[in-house]
Write an enzyme that holds these catalytic residues in place. Sequence first.
Site, mmCIF file in Angstrom:
data_model
loop_
_atom_site.group_PDB
_atom_site.id
_atom_site.type_symbol
_atom_site.label_atom_id
_atom_site.label_comp_id
_atom_site.label_asym_id
_atom_site.label_seq_id
_atom_site.Cartn_x
_atom_site.Cartn_y
_atom_site.Cartn_z
ATOM 1 N N SER A 1 13.537 3.301 6.102
ATOM 2 C CA SER A 1 13.484 3.849 7.647
ATOM 3 C C SER A 1 13.273 2.490 8.374
ATOM 4 C CB SER A 1 12.286 4.732 7.475
ATOM 5 O OG SER A 1 10.986 3.796 7.187
ATOM 6 N N GLY A 2 12.826 1.511 7.882
ATOM 7 C CA GLY A 2 12.279 0.231 8.522
ATOM 8 C C GLY A 2 10.711 0.159 8.704
ATOM 9 N N GLY A 3 10.026 1.230 8.100
ATOM 10 C CA GLY A 3 8.803 0.948 7.895
ATOM 11 C C GLY A 3 8.203 0.208 6.855
ATOM 12 N N VAL A 4 6.901 0.327 6.719
ATOM 13 C CA VAL A 4 6.352 -0.642 5.526
ATOM 14 C C VAL A 4 6.873 -0.001 4.176
ATOM 15 C CG1 VAL A 4 4.275 -1.974 4.693
ATOM 16 C CG2 VAL A 4 4.256 -1.094 7.036
ATOM 17 N N GLY B 1 -19.742 14.034 -1.378
ATOM 18 C CA GLY B 1 -19.348 15.275 -1.047
ATOM 19 C C GLY B 1 -20.377 16.064 -0.120
ATOM 20 N N HIS C 1 -24.481 4.631 -0.309
ATOM 21 C CA HIS C 1 -22.960 4.517 -0.642
ATOM 22 C C HIS C 1 -22.623 2.853 -0.785
ATOM 23 C CE1 HIS C 1 -21.488 8.589 0.521
ATOM 24 N NE2 HIS C 1 -22.717 8.480 1.020
ATOM 25 N N CYS D 1 -24.268 9.318 -3.982
ATOM 26 C CA CYS D 1 -24.548 10.370 -3.047
ATOM 27 C C CYS D 1 -24.695 11.744 -3.757
ATOM 28 C CB CYS D 1 -23.703 10.284 -1.774
ATOM 29 S SG CYS D 1 -24.494 11.133 -0.369
ATOM 30 N N SER E 1 9.013 2.063 2.566
ATOM 31 C CA SER E 1 10.261 2.086 2.069
ATOM 32 C C SER E 1 10.923 0.642 2.091
ATOM 33 C CB SER E 1 11.279 3.026 2.884
ATOM 34 O OG SER E 1 11.370 2.585 4.159
ATOM 35 N N SER E 2 10.396 -0.205 3.024
ATOM 36 C CA SER E 2 10.897 -1.536 2.997
ATOM 37 C C SER E 2 10.233 -2.265 1.833
ATOM 38 C CB SER E 2 10.565 -2.336 4.314
ATOM 39 O OG SER E 2 10.810 -1.851 5.429
ATOM 40 N N GLU F 1 -20.064 1.737 -1.501
ATOM 41 C CA GLU F 1 -18.567 1.311 -1.048
ATOM 42 C C GLU F 1 -18.405 0.786 0.533
ATOM 43 O OE1 GLU F 1 -19.784 4.233 -1.661
ATOM 44 O OE2 GLU F 1 -18.818 5.899 -0.557
#
Length: 511
Positions: A223-226, A54, A169, A81, A228-229, A171
């Site tokens: 919508s055709g996006g990832v 943070g 870090h 951190c 919602s598909s 990660e």
Amino acid sequence: MQEKILVLDFGGQYNQLIARRVRDNNVYAEILPYTTDIAAIAAGNYKGIILTGGPNSVFDPLSPHYSADLLKMGIPVLGICYGCQLMAWMTGGTVETARQSEYGGINMRVRKTNSTLFEGVPEESVVWMSHTDYISSPPEGFEVTASTDACPTAAMENSRLKLYAVQFHPEVTHSEYGGKVLKNFLYGICGCTGEWRMEDFIDKSVTQLREKIGSRKVILGLSGGVDSSVAAALISRAVGKQLTCIFVDHGLMRKGEADSVEETFTTGFDLNFVRVNCKDQFLHSLAGVTDPEEKRKIIGREFYRIFWDQIRGEGDSGFFAQGTIYPDCIESGKGSADTIKTHHNRVNIPDDVVFEGVIEPLSELFKDEVRKVGEMLGLPTELIWRQPFPGPGLGVRIIGEVTEEKINVLQDADWVLRDEMGKNGYEKQLSQFFCVLPDVRTVGVMGDHRTYEHLIAIRAVTTDDFMTAQWAKIPYDILARVSSRITNEVKQVNRVVYDITTKPPATVEWL
Ligand code: XMP
């Protein structure tokens, strides 16, 4: 009970990444803000807790803190951190501000070679540091397990109390053995067994969806996006034709895209697919409108009006499904005022449309996990790797009034760009690329004739989070081919320019 790790968010920039790295180890991770009540944490049955980084100083009373009781619950804790300094602060150590920040890839020496956290980590390795405050004196009962030249306590632990902390870090990939450190914490210290797998996720979701939905209907806006598909594919696997997907085609998608969405879902999946063609209605509503915000508003308003009208027509009962994903649901440790994401998937249901409930089957998943599920459910690769596309579609890539002619010109030019990027392997390297149609005509020459035609601008960017972006350094010969193909293949275009502006000061889209 699913084994899970709590990532307690103190507002750092890498916090979602921490959760994703945990999940990469097949352990489910959940992010909660530092304001979460301790009783809720106790009820969560976590195998371990990670205190995140943070931007604050622990000795500032206004900084995010947490009750020291958290460290007495017997649950292993790893501070990273700011979380490392906070652990020291909570247990009586001393934290000070250094005269100089320690930033970047730094050499670290492991001092306690038999520490479970550093098992398999060489005595010297590079870690990623980004801090100014440091632990000048570790708390009583803690052992310093690693240090760097500038940071005497690069890591510390009280293994009896299962408390561990690292100033670096783990990660980020720049920490050479960061993955190993996280894995040691999860498996060696928290005792996780690694049961979180996407295959299990699909089976588990299908069972839960069947139980919840029963014999009722489900409606989903596609919508055709990832997102919602994938949601559609998953619900279809669970309840087949009880699912109806409504696809409002506003006519502002890229060339051929609406047809390919229809083709995918009508041929490959067991569900009802309703395509509502309303290009003319959108063109009518947008006639004469040039202000970008006004266009956005009109497109959004029309879209939902048509969508809900359609659903009312279907008889509003059963469930409403959405492709909401985990980042849409996370309440940040910075508080909602700092939430940067503005375009998310959650939809407001109007009062006069009544559903028995809402289903969000992807609400636990990060984007890369959603893609993995999509792949496993058999969605086409192009759809899974589709770059982000703004809800208002080409409406925000046509400057000035949106007309059918301009949509066609832009779609044709954009198709050439996509074709060339695909052929040259740039599709996955770039975060987003597209053509823009500025409301500009310029003079050109063709044979003996003077022309006065459209200008096309190419925008291509690389970015991690779309908050900042770099313009992509596409080789000149590829740009040259794109330009020559666009001017040859799209009759109404006689000039192509390349946008070489970063975000900020520009945005990714032109409107
Ligand atoms: P900007 O232009 O703000 O774009 O730098 C950042 C990302 O957001 C997308 N974008 C939108 N997405 N509705 C959306 O759903 C919108 O109105 C919208 N405007 C921009 C943009 O494509 C980029 O990925």
